[in-house]
Design a protein around this motif. Structure first.
Motif, PDB file in Angstrom:
ATOM      1  N   ALA A 293      28.433  65.246  83.876  1.00  0.00           N
ATOM      2  CA  ALA A 293      29.203  65.314  85.115  1.00  0.00           C
ATOM      3  C   ALA A 293      28.653  64.283  86.093  1.00  0.00           C
ATOM      4  O   ALA A 293      27.458  64.003  86.107  1.00  0.00           O
TER       5      ALA A 293
ATOM      6  N   ARG B 139      26.496  68.988  81.738  1.00  0.00           N
ATOM      7  CA  ARG B 139      27.955  68.914  81.771  1.00  0.00           C
ATOM      8  C   ARG B 139      28.562  69.448  83.069  1.00  0.00           C
ATOM      9  O   ARG B 139      29.707  69.149  83.369  1.00  0.00           O
ATOM     10  N   ASN B 140      27.837  70.265  83.821  1.00  0.00           N
ATOM     11  CA  ASN B 140      28.381  70.888  85.034  1.00  0.00           C
ATOM     12  C   ASN B 140      27.669  70.361  86.266  1.00  0.00           C
ATOM     13  O   ASN B 140      26.462  70.125  86.251  1.00  0.00           O
ATOM     14  N   GLN B 141      28.438  70.213  87.348  1.00  0.00           N
ATOM     15  CA  GLN B 141      27.840  69.779  88.607  1.00  0.00           C
ATOM     16  C   GLN B 141      28.638  70.386  89.760  1.00  0.00           C
ATOM     17  O   GLN B 141      29.861  70.409  89.736  1.00  0.00           O
ATOM     18  N   THR B 142      27.910  70.844  90.763  1.00  0.00           N
ATOM     19  CA  THR B 142      28.519  71.403  91.969  1.00  0.00           C
ATOM     20  C   THR B 142      27.917  70.702  93.180  1.00  0.00           C
ATOM     21  O   THR B 142      26.708  70.486  93.243  1.00  0.00           O
TER      22      THR B 142
ATOM     23  N   ALA C 275      24.773  64.110  86.785  1.00  0.00           N
ATOM     24  CA  ALA C 275      24.055  65.373  86.645  1.00  0.00           C
ATOM     25  C   ALA C 275      23.250  65.328  85.355  1.00  0.00           C
ATOM     26  O   ALA C 275      23.466  64.483  84.502  1.00  0.00           O
TER      27      ALA C 275
ATOM     28  N   ARG D 148      36.659  64.580  82.281  1.00  0.00           N
ATOM     29  CA  ARG D 148      36.108  65.513  83.249  1.00  0.00           C
ATOM     30  C   ARG D 148      37.225  66.292  83.920  1.00  0.00           C
ATOM     31  O   ARG D 148      38.291  65.747  84.159  1.00  0.00           O
ATOM     32  N   LYS D 149      36.932  67.540  84.227  1.00  0.00           N
ATOM     33  CA  LYS D 149      37.850  68.368  85.011  1.00  0.00           C
ATOM     34  C   LYS D 149      37.134  68.685  86.311  1.00  0.00           C
ATOM     35  O   LYS D 149      35.949  69.018  86.312  1.00  0.00           O
ATOM     36  N   GLN D 150      37.871  68.583  87.416  1.00  0.00           N
ATOM     37  CA  GLN D 150      37.251  68.750  88.723  1.00  0.00           C
ATOM     38  C   GLN D 150      38.174  69.550  89.628  1.00  0.00           C
ATOM     39  O   GLN D 150      39.390  69.401  89.588  1.00  0.00           O
TER      40      GLN D 150
ATOM     41  N   TYR E  14      33.435  71.074  92.227  1.00  0.00           N
ATOM     42  CA  TYR E  14      32.860  71.446  90.934  1.00  0.00           C
ATOM     43  C   TYR E  14      33.452  70.538  89.870  1.00  0.00           C
ATOM     44  O   TYR E  14      34.660  70.289  89.867  1.00  0.00           O
ATOM     45  N   GLN E  15      32.608  70.050  88.972  1.00  0.00           N
ATOM     46  CA  GLN E  15      33.082  69.192  87.895  1.00  0.00           C
ATOM     47  C   GLN E  15      32.451  69.633  86.586  1.00  0.00           C
ATOM     48  O   GLN E  15      31.265  69.952  86.538  1.00  0.00           O
ATOM     49  N   ARG E  16      33.273  69.649  85.531  1.00  0.00           N
ATOM     50  CA  ARG E  16      32.801  69.966  84.178  1.00  0.00           C
ATOM     51  C   ARG E  16      33.214  68.830  83.260  1.00  0.00           C
ATOM     52  O   ARG E  16      34.390  68.479  83.178  1.00  0.00           O
TER      53      ARG E  16
END
Length: 71
Positions: free
Chosen positions: A47, A58-61, A55, A15-17, A38-40
């Motif tokens: 995420a 794949r994406n979460q804010t 989530a 994950r990248k955050q 934000y995490q991808r």
């Protein structure tokens, strides 16, 4: 460092955050704060921002906005 999810389960994948925050004082003891995260997740993963949880994709804010007053 492993990615921990709910109930301390280790989640597979990378994950990248990124996070950013701001704090604005209205008075000596009162302020307004804002934090955005934000995490991808990599393909095949989901995420999972703490304490929001997993989530559906794949994406979460996550956005935290608050008013704080100290006594």
């Amino acid at each position: 460092m492993p990615n921990h999810g709910t109930a301390n389960a280790i989640l597979p994948g990378r994950r990248k955050q990124v996070e950013a925050g701001a704090d604005y004082f209205l008075s000596k003891r009162t302020d307004v704060y804002l934090v955005v995260a934000y995490q991808r997740a990599a393909a095949g993963s989901v995420a999972a921002l703490y304490p929001v949880g997993n989530a559906g994709g794949r994406n979460q804010t996550a956005v935290n906005l608050g008013l704080r007053h100290t006594f």
